[in-house]
Design a protein around this motif. Structure first.
Motif, mmCIF file in Angstrom:
data_model
loop_
_atom_site.group_PDB
_atom_site.id
_atom_site.type_symbol
_atom_site.label_atom_id
_atom_site.label_comp_id
_atom_site.label_asym_id
_atom_site.label_seq_id
_atom_site.Cartn_x
_atom_site.Cartn_y
_atom_site.Cartn_z
ATOM 1 N N ALA A 101 0.809 -1.217 0.000
ATOM 2 C CA ALA A 101 0.000 0.000 0.000
ATOM 3 C C ALA A 101 0.841 1.266 0.000
ATOM 4 O O ALA A 101 0.475 2.267 -0.616
ATOM 5 C CB ALA A 101 -0.944 -0.009 1.206
ATOM 6 N N LEU A 102 1.988 1.269 0.682
ATOM 7 C CA LEU A 102 2.831 2.470 0.740
ATOM 8 C C LEU A 102 3.928 2.477 -0.326
ATOM 9 O O LEU A 102 4.686 3.436 -0.423
ATOM 10 C CB LEU A 102 3.482 2.600 2.124
ATOM 11 C CG LEU A 102 2.540 2.718 3.320
ATOM 12 C CD1 LEU A 102 3.323 2.962 4.606
ATOM 13 C CD2 LEU A 102 1.496 3.808 3.112
ATOM 14 N N GLY A 103 4.008 1.419 -1.108
ATOM 15 C CA GLY A 103 5.077 1.321 -2.099
ATOM 16 C C GLY A 103 5.005 2.379 -3.180
ATOM 17 O O GLY A 103 6.040 2.866 -3.650
ATOM 18 N N SER A 104 3.791 2.787 -3.559
ATOM 19 C CA SER A 104 3.647 3.743 -4.661
ATOM 20 C C SER A 104 3.935 5.179 -4.232
ATOM 21 O O SER A 104 4.066 6.063 -5.085
ATOM 22 C CB SER A 104 2.230 3.658 -5.238
ATOM 23 O OG SER A 104 1.266 3.975 -4.243
ATOM 24 N N ALA A 138 -1.203 -3.637 9.825
ATOM 25 C CA ALA A 138 -2.247 -2.620 9.723
ATOM 26 C C ALA A 138 -2.113 -1.762 8.468
ATOM 27 O O ALA A 138 -3.088 -1.120 8.066
ATOM 28 C CB ALA A 138 -2.233 -1.731 10.969
ATOM 29 N N LEU A 139 -0.940 -1.732 7.865
ATOM 30 C CA LEU A 139 -0.712 -0.881 6.687
ATOM 31 C C LEU A 139 -0.704 -1.662 5.378
ATOM 32 O O LEU A 139 -0.550 -1.067 4.307
ATOM 33 C CB LEU A 139 0.621 -0.128 6.833
ATOM 34 C CG LEU A 139 0.741 0.809 8.034
ATOM 35 C CD1 LEU A 139 2.108 1.498 8.034
ATOM 36 C CD2 LEU A 139 -0.375 1.843 8.044
ATOM 37 N N ASP A 140 -0.846 -2.977 5.455
ATOM 38 C CA ASP A 140 -0.803 -3.816 4.250
ATOM 39 C C ASP A 140 0.432 -3.492 3.414
ATOM 40 O O ASP A 140 0.365 -3.325 2.197
ATOM 41 C CB ASP A 140 -2.072 -3.627 3.422
ATOM 42 C CG ASP A 140 -2.199 -4.663 2.304
ATOM 43 O OD1 ASP A 140 -1.610 -5.755 2.449
ATOM 44 O OD2 ASP A 140 -2.889 -4.383 1.300
ATOM 45 N N THR A 141 1.570 -3.410 4.073
ATOM 46 C CA THR A 141 2.820 -3.009 3.437
ATOM 47 C C THR A 141 3.947 -3.903 3.940
ATOM 48 O O THR A 141 3.978 -4.270 5.116
ATOM 49 C CB THR A 141 3.145 -1.542 3.758
ATOM 50 O OG1 THR A 141 2.128 -0.700 3.211
ATOM 51 C CG2 THR A 141 4.488 -1.125 3.188
#
Length: 426
Positions: A287-290, A408-411
């Motif tokens: 989720a935070l990769g982009s 919780a961040l799906d990262t």
């Protein structure tokens, strides 16, 4: 009379051979520490931290889900900052006023005059076109040092939406003794200022209360720079010693460092203990990769092992640049955490393979991704590491890779570290 071989004194090592061995080891340590020193230097470029406290949206006209003003509060007084983006969603251009008022002020319908005693700061964006945006920031210089204020958007006959992120920035001072010589602490703004009133400047100068500097500047004054942090002074001192020592002193320096770094338990056996310092790239996937670029991380790891099994405890921090859509306008995301897990070792001659699962408690700081992560500051992560090591006597060179899923961040945070470790030889 001949002593048993186990009791016989060791054969003396030729002096030249001993120096050569020490120099070879010093060169190995120097080459191994190079990427770590570069990583430390890179962290010196990290900008001043911002601590995001809250975020949200405002609308004009207000709705049940989107008010036109909000009360922003914090537990203690501090320097405040608000980044915002105004979007005109109506069909006509609009003049939009963004204001901060004292907590007791009545915001009203957003069209009347504001009592000067209620106003903290304001900014007017003239003629924001339909579908266009206007963005800006209220800094600590605008908002001062306070524990609460009312923040809102005003306009007449318009349709606008405003996204905001509320943050705290570090105080420069609490009292004048915290400031450089000759400067005073402006306690209202929490900053060091060259002047607070005209009397603080020379007779041909005036005090610019917005910048806290005498105007025009005194060109005869020397420049003031911030002192390097403690670790940077340490690196500079180490470089001077390394360059000025004679060869014999230089060769013994890594061993002196090992004695300072390695705790007494490292010399105990069994079990075997080890400590290592590592650095390497970090990548966010998921989720935070982009919205994050490739980052860098540092870690300190302590291990305790019995033959082929053991346990690891590590402290680490990672720093990323971000690419999110504002607000906020800052572009940094830093994590820190504690990692604990078992380890399994497979020796192969001079090399050793290591693997094991991990649990990590991860915290965030300088979080420019607050609108994605929420206001939480700590998270649980699970993962594993896999690596290889080369050991020469009590020195270890490690290459380890790992992945830790932040639930919780799906990262997933992916890491690769080059580390130098010290252990008791067995």
């Amino acid at each position: 009379m001949h002593l048993p071989r186990s009791l016989a004194p060791p054969s003396p090592v030729p002096r030249d051979d001993l120096i050569a061995v020490l120099l070879d080891d010093a060169g190995l340590v120097q080459r191994s520490l190079a990427p770590l020193i570069l990583a430390f230097v890179a962290t010196a470029c990290v900008p001043t931290p911002e601590d995001p406290l809250d975020f949200g949206s405002l609308c004009r006209p207000a709705t049940a889900q989107c008010p036109s003003a909000v009360l922003l509060e914090r537990d203690v007084s501090g320097r405040n900052q608000v980044d915002y983006v105004v979007r005109n969603v109506g069909p006509d251009p609009a003049a939009v006023e963004v204001v901060a008022l004292v907590p007791s002020a009545d915001f009203g319908d957003g069209t009347g005059e504001i009592d000067p005693d209620d106003l903290v700061t304001r900014r007017v964006h003239e003629a924001v076109g339909a579908g266009k945006i206007a963005e800006n920031r209220f800094t600590a210089q605008n908002l001062g040092v306070r524990d609460a204020f009312r923040f809102g958007v005003r306009c007449s006959g318009c349709e606008v939406e405003l996204d905001w992120v509320y943050a705290s920035v570090p105080r420069e001072c609490f009292e004048t003794s915290n400031c450089p010589a000759g400067w005073a602490c402006d306690e209202t703004l929490g900053r060091c200022a060259e002047c607070l009133v005209n009397a603080d400047c020379n007779s041909d100068q005036r005090c610019n209360t917005e910048s806290g500097r005498c105007d025009p500047p005194d060109t005869t004054a020397g420049c003031a720079t911030a002192a390097p942090s403690g670790w940077l002074w340490g690196l500079l001192a180490l470089g001077l010693v390394w360059g000025s020592c004679r060869r014999r002193c230089r060769a013994a320096l890594p061993f002196a460092l090992a004695l300072l770094v390695v705790p007494a338990t490292v010399r105990a056996s069994p079990p075997r203990a080890a400590i290592a310092l590592g650095a390497g790239p970090r990548v966010m996937a998921g989720a935070l990769g982009s919205v994050t670029k490739r980052g860098i991380g540092l870690s300190v790891q302590q291990e305790l092992r019995w033959r082929h099994i053991g346990a690891s405890l590590a402290l680490g921090t990672s720093y990323f640049l971000t690419t999110q859509t504002p607000p906020p306008f800052s572009r940094s995301f830093q994590t820190y955490g504690v990692t604990l897990g078992p380890r399994f070792y497979a020796p192969i001659r001079l090399f050793e393979l290591v693997a094991g699962p991990d649990y990590r408690r991860l915290g965030t700081a300088n979080n420019s991704l607050i609108r994605l992560t929420g206001t939480r500051t700590s998270f649980d992560a699970v993962g594993a590491v896999l690596g290889a090591r080369f050991r020469w006597s009590g020195l270890e060179v490690r290459v380890e890779g790992g992945g830790h899923y932040i639930v919780a961040l799906d990262t997933t945070m992916i890491s690769v570290d080059l580390a130098v470790g010290f252990t008791n030889a067995q």
